[in-house]
Design an enzyme around this catalytic site. Structure first.
Site, short mmCIF file in Angstrom:
data_model
loop_
_atom_site.label_atom_id
_atom_site.label_comp_id
_atom_site.label_asym_id
_atom_site.label_seq_id
_atom_site.Cartn_x
_atom_site.Cartn_y
_atom_site.Cartn_z
N ASP A 32 -59.59 39.72 -9.15
CA ASP A 32 -58.36 39.33 -8.45
C ASP A 32 -58.58 39.36 -6.94
OD1 ASP A 32 -55.77 38.55 -8.10
OD2 ASP A 32 -54.86 40.46 -8.62
N HIS A 49 -62.18 30.86 -4.47
CA HIS A 49 -62.73 30.79 -5.83
C HIS A 49 -64.25 30.58 -5.79
CE1 HIS A 49 -58.78 31.11 -7.38
NE2 HIS A 49 -58.38 29.88 -7.07
N LEU A 143 -78.06 41.52 -21.64
CA LEU A 143 -76.65 41.71 -21.24
C LEU A 143 -75.79 40.75 -22.05
CD1 LEU A 143 -74.39 42.75 -19.26
CD2 LEU A 143 -74.92 40.77 -17.83
#
Ligand code: FPP
Length: 255
Positions: A32, A49, A143
């Site tokens: 956020d 972004h 991962l």
């Protein structure tokens, strides 16, 4: 609903058997603050972004360096479809770019990519690229990177409830024997461990419909840093903070 006796014990027992985990197996992040980061610089939101996408790269690297096995990133919520069309188009454009240009690198790094959420809403090209990326990286184990896309926790639970009801109607499942583990297997996250640590950046202290079922016993952390500024140092501090938490899963610390 007939979730029955013993369901609570089923969840708590594994935790009681284990010493407190000092390193989270699964870290989930609500990324956020992109908009505020851009506004502070008098830049368009898309710049925030884009910088957020750089922070995604840094965070994946940090998670690999810290040998975290599972990382889940909230990239687009089901509510994000209500944003103005140009921002949606910027976000989907970034996602498309990411899939086209970064999946090969993820694969080289032995990262397994998964997406959770209503991916079909992004249209056939992104849906296909996600499926291709998942297939390409399916054998990787270094991962497990999960990206939540058009994801909402409540609708995920409703979809699972619907699927359970349909299985019961088709007599493939006996409602009386439904357990939390069985229910979990109907969620997008089937087979994934629950998050141990959920981080939300930018100082906002909300869950925002993220992994509502899965994060039932997660530790939460709300650092002030805006997502585009999130660095390996922030990631390491989050792990250090988690290491001090006393996870009790509803039990007492003293006998
Ligand atoms: C929240 O910031 C962030 C988002 C809605 C999108 C997250 C997207 C990225 C980090 C970049 C793309 C990711 C990938 C995987 C390619 P906000 O816009 O709500 O910020 P604000 O609260 O400051 O306005």
């Amino acid at each position: 609903m007939g979730l029955g006796k013993g369901v609570t014990a089923e969840v708590i027992e594994p935790a009681l058997d284990q010493p407190p985990r000092q390193v989270p197996r699964h870290v989930a992040i609500i990324m956020d603050g992109n908009g505020r980061w851009a506004a502070a610089r008098h830049l368009p939101r898309v710049a925030g972004h884009r910088a957020g996408a750089q922070a995604v790269r840094r965070t994946i690297e940090a998670a690999i360096n810290k040998q975290i096995s599972w990382l889940t990133l909230y990239a687009f919520s089901s509510e994000n479809w209500q944003r103005p069309e140009d921002e949606i188009s910027d976000l989907t454009g970034l996602l498309r770019h990411y899939l086209r240009h970064e999946v090969a690198e993820l694969h080289r790094e032995r990262v397994r990519l998964r997406a959770i959420g209503d991916r079909a809403r992004f249209g056939p090209d992104i849906t296909r690229e996600l499926a291709d990326a998942e297939a390409l990286t399916a054998g990787n184990t270094r991962l497990n990177l999960t990206v939540a896309l058009s994801y909402g926790g409540r609708s995920e639970i409703v979809a699972a409830a619907r699927a359970v009801a349909e299985a019961a109607r088709a007599q493939k499942l006996d409602p009386a024997t439904l357990t939390e583990a069985t229910f979990s297997s109907f969620l997008f996250t089937a087979g994934m461990p629950d998050p141990d640590l959920v981080i939300r950046t930018s100082g906002e202290r909300r869950v925002s419909n993220f992994l509502l079922w899965q994060a039932a016993y997660a530790e939460y952390l709300f650092p002030e840093v805006l997502w585009p500024d999130f660095s390996a140092t922030h990631f390491d501090s989050a792990l250090a903070d988690y290491g001090t938490r006393d996870r009790r899963y509803g039990t007492r610390s003293e006998p």
